[in-house]
Design a protein around this motif. Structure first.
Motif, PDB file in Angstrom:
ATOM      1  N   LEU A   1       0.837  -1.202   0.000  1.00 10.57           N
ATOM      2  CA  LEU A   1       0.000   0.000   0.000  1.00 10.57           C
ATOM      3  C   LEU A   1       0.873   1.254   0.000  1.00 10.57           C
ATOM      4  O   LEU A   1       0.552   2.235  -0.674  1.00 10.57           O
ATOM      5  N   VAL A   2       1.961   1.213   0.757  1.00 12.61           N
ATOM      6  CA  VAL A   2       2.891   2.349   0.785  1.00 12.61           C
ATOM      7  C   VAL A   2       3.500   2.563  -0.595  1.00 12.61           C
ATOM      8  O   VAL A   2       3.571   3.691  -1.096  1.00 12.61           O
ATOM      9  N   ALA A   3       3.935   1.471  -1.233  1.00 12.83           N
ATOM     10  CA  ALA A   3       4.540   1.579  -2.561  1.00 12.83           C
ATOM     11  C   ALA A   3       3.549   2.137  -3.577  1.00 12.83           C
ATOM     12  O   ALA A   3       3.893   3.022  -4.376  1.00 12.83           O
ATOM     13  N   VAL A   4       2.324   1.632  -3.553  1.00 12.99           N
ATOM     14  CA  VAL A   4       1.300   2.101  -4.489  1.00 12.99           C
ATOM     15  C   VAL A   4       1.011   3.578  -4.268  1.00 12.99           C
ATOM     16  O   VAL A   4       0.853   4.350  -5.229  1.00 12.99           O
ATOM     17  N   PHE A   5       0.938   3.994  -3.009  1.00  9.81           N
ATOM     18  CA  PHE A   5       0.689   5.409  -2.714  1.00  9.81           C
ATOM     19  C   PHE A   5       1.830   6.282  -3.246  1.00  9.81           C
ATOM     20  O   PHE A   5       1.585   7.339  -3.849  1.00  9.81           O
ATOM     21  N   ILE A   6       3.071   5.847  -3.048  1.00  9.30           N
ATOM     22  CA  ILE A   6       4.221   6.621  -3.526  1.00  9.30           C
ATOM     23  C   ILE A   6       4.185   6.752  -5.037  1.00  9.30           C
ATOM     24  O   ILE A   6       4.391   7.840  -5.594  1.00  9.30           O
ATOM     25  N   TRP A   7       3.937   5.642  -5.744  1.00  8.90           N
ATOM     26  CA  TRP A   7       3.908   5.689  -7.209  1.00  8.90           C
ATOM     27  C   TRP A   7       2.719   6.506  -7.717  1.00  8.90           C
ATOM     28  O   TRP A   7       2.829   7.225  -8.705  1.00  8.90           O
ATOM     29  N   SER A   8       1.590   6.396  -7.036  1.00  9.25           N
ATOM     30  CA  SER A   8       0.411   7.174  -7.436  1.00  9.25           C
ATOM     31  C   SER A   8       0.663   8.664  -7.241  1.00  9.25           C
ATOM     32  O   SER A   8       0.337   9.480  -8.115  1.00  9.25           O
ATOM     33  N   LEU A   9       1.242   9.006  -6.096  1.00 10.39           N
ATOM     34  CA  LEU A   9       1.561  10.410  -5.836  1.00 10.39           C
ATOM     35  C   LEU A   9       2.571  10.924  -6.849  1.00 10.39           C
ATOM     36  O   LEU A   9       2.504  12.086  -7.274  1.00 10.39           O
ATOM     37  N   ASN A  10       3.484  10.061  -7.286  1.00 12.24           N
ATOM     38  CA  ASN A  10       4.479  10.492  -8.270  1.00 12.24           C
ATOM     39  C   ASN A  10       3.831  10.847  -9.603  1.00 12.24           C
ATOM     40  O   ASN A  10       4.287  11.752 -10.300  1.00 12.24           O
ATOM     41  N   ILE A  11       2.777  10.126  -9.970  1.00 19.19           N
ATOM     42  CA  ILE A  11       2.057  10.456 -11.203  1.00 19.19           C
ATOM     43  C   ILE A  11       1.459  11.858 -11.096  1.00 19.19           C
ATOM     44  O   ILE A  11       1.531  12.664 -12.030  1.00 19.19           O
ATOM     45  N   VAL A  12       0.877  12.165  -9.938  1.00 19.43           N
ATOM     46  CA  VAL A  12       0.295  13.487  -9.726  1.00 19.43           C
ATOM     47  C   VAL A  12       1.382  14.550  -9.679  1.00 19.43           C
ATOM     48  O   VAL A  12       1.217  15.649 -10.237  1.00 19.43           O
ATOM     49  N   VAL A  13       2.489  14.256  -9.024  1.00 22.09           N
ATOM     50  CA  VAL A  13       3.620  15.194  -8.994  1.00 22.09           C
ATOM     51  C   VAL A  13       4.119  15.450 -10.416  1.00 22.09           C
ATOM     52  O   VAL A  13       4.442  16.591 -10.784  1.00 22.09           O
TER      53      VAL A  13
END
Length: 296
Positions: free
Chosen positions: A16-28
């Motif tokens: 879940l942490v990894a998915v959140f980081i990658w998802s946030l990176n798309i938004v960034v």
């Protein structure tokens, strides 16, 4: 029993942490388009990761230099597909499409991997694989056209989505090459060498396009890209695979489009339409169908 339950909760927390980081990176990636060029942030991302890893990796690289010498060409190809072509096109696509669309298109990596496997591994999908691909691609078209399929003829209006699709195809090649070669190299050494190649690959692009300076507007985004999705997310993802297994861990990737859309909604004020809902459900459903096995 309490300890085992706590360990299981921690193991489930990792992907879940990894998915959140990658998802946030798309938004960034979408957010920072106004403050830095695609080639600049792509270069800074891997250069920062390279600088951070180098003190910890030099001795290990030296000890494994013979093993690296045997596989440097493979690592160079993996870096080109997974770190330069995929990431570079993603950063460029962000200038022309939404983070929400980017997150949904990323969910099609397993389906595109099936197609690439046909040509590289000569692995033909069973009937569930074909059905899953049909369902998923229908969902992809639904997201891109917002239900107006005649708009597919207007290529200019979907340039960002098309670039993201090409980027995802490159990442599918990355995954298939990993399966084909199955390099017996420690994961962090493999990651470090690929990052090194990525830094070198960027030099011609920097000479041609130039390098934007890091300033107060893009600094946090650049640091985030260089640390969290490049180093921390792969680490916790590998830990999750060790604790949960690859199949169970991979299921969590289906949360990426939803997580991306939620972050983009609150941060970038992007709309979430019925077409995004249907497209996401069809993407996830198609992947689940494609992974089914025919009973023997």
């Amino acid at each position: 029993m309490l300890i085992k339950n706590d360990n299981m909760r921690f193991a489930l927390f990792l992907p879940l942490v990894a998915v959140f980081i990658w998802s946030l990176n798309i938004v960034v990636t979408r957010y920072v388009t106004e403050f830095i060029s695609p080639v600049s942030i792509s270069f800074y991302r891997w250069f920062i990761a390279f600088i951070i890893l180098t003190p910890f990796m030099l001795l290990r690289v030296w000890k494994n230099r013979q093993l690296i010498a045997q596989h440097w060409q493979h690592l160079a190809i993996l870096s080109a597909f997974g770190m330069v072509l995929y990431q570079g096109l993603s950063y460029t696509a962000a200038h022309y499409t939404s983070a929400t669309n980017m997150g949904i298109i990323n969910a099609f990596i397993p389906i595109f991997t099936i197609f690439v496997s046909i040509f590289i591994l000569k692995e033909w999908p069973n009937r569930f694989g074909f059905l899953g691909c049909l369902i998923s691609f229908s969902g992809l078209l639904l997201v891109i056209t917002q239900g107006k399929f005649y708009q597919l003829l207007q290529f200019g209006g979907h340039i960002g989505d098309l670039m993201m699709i090409v980027a995802v195809f490159f990442y599918a090649f990355y995954g298939v090459f990993l399966r084909k070669w199955q390099l017996q190299i420690p994961l962090f050494i493999s990651l470090y060498i690929q990052i090194t190649f990525a830094v070198v690959y960027h030099i011609p692009f920097l000479l041609w396009f130039g390098l934007d300076a890091i300033n107060h507007q893009n600094m946090l985004s650049v640091l985030y890209a260089g640390i969290f999705p490049s180093l921390i997310a792969p680490l916790v993802w590998m830990l999750a695979i060790q604790n949960l297994g690859p199949n169970r861990t991979s299921i969590f990737m289906n949360l990426t489009p939803i997580c991306t859309a939620v972050i983009a909604y609150f941060w970038l004020k992007e709309d979430w339409t019925i077409y995004h809902t249907l497209g996401t459900l069809m993407a996830i459903g198609g992947v689940m169908v494609a992974q089914r096995r025919i009973a023997s």
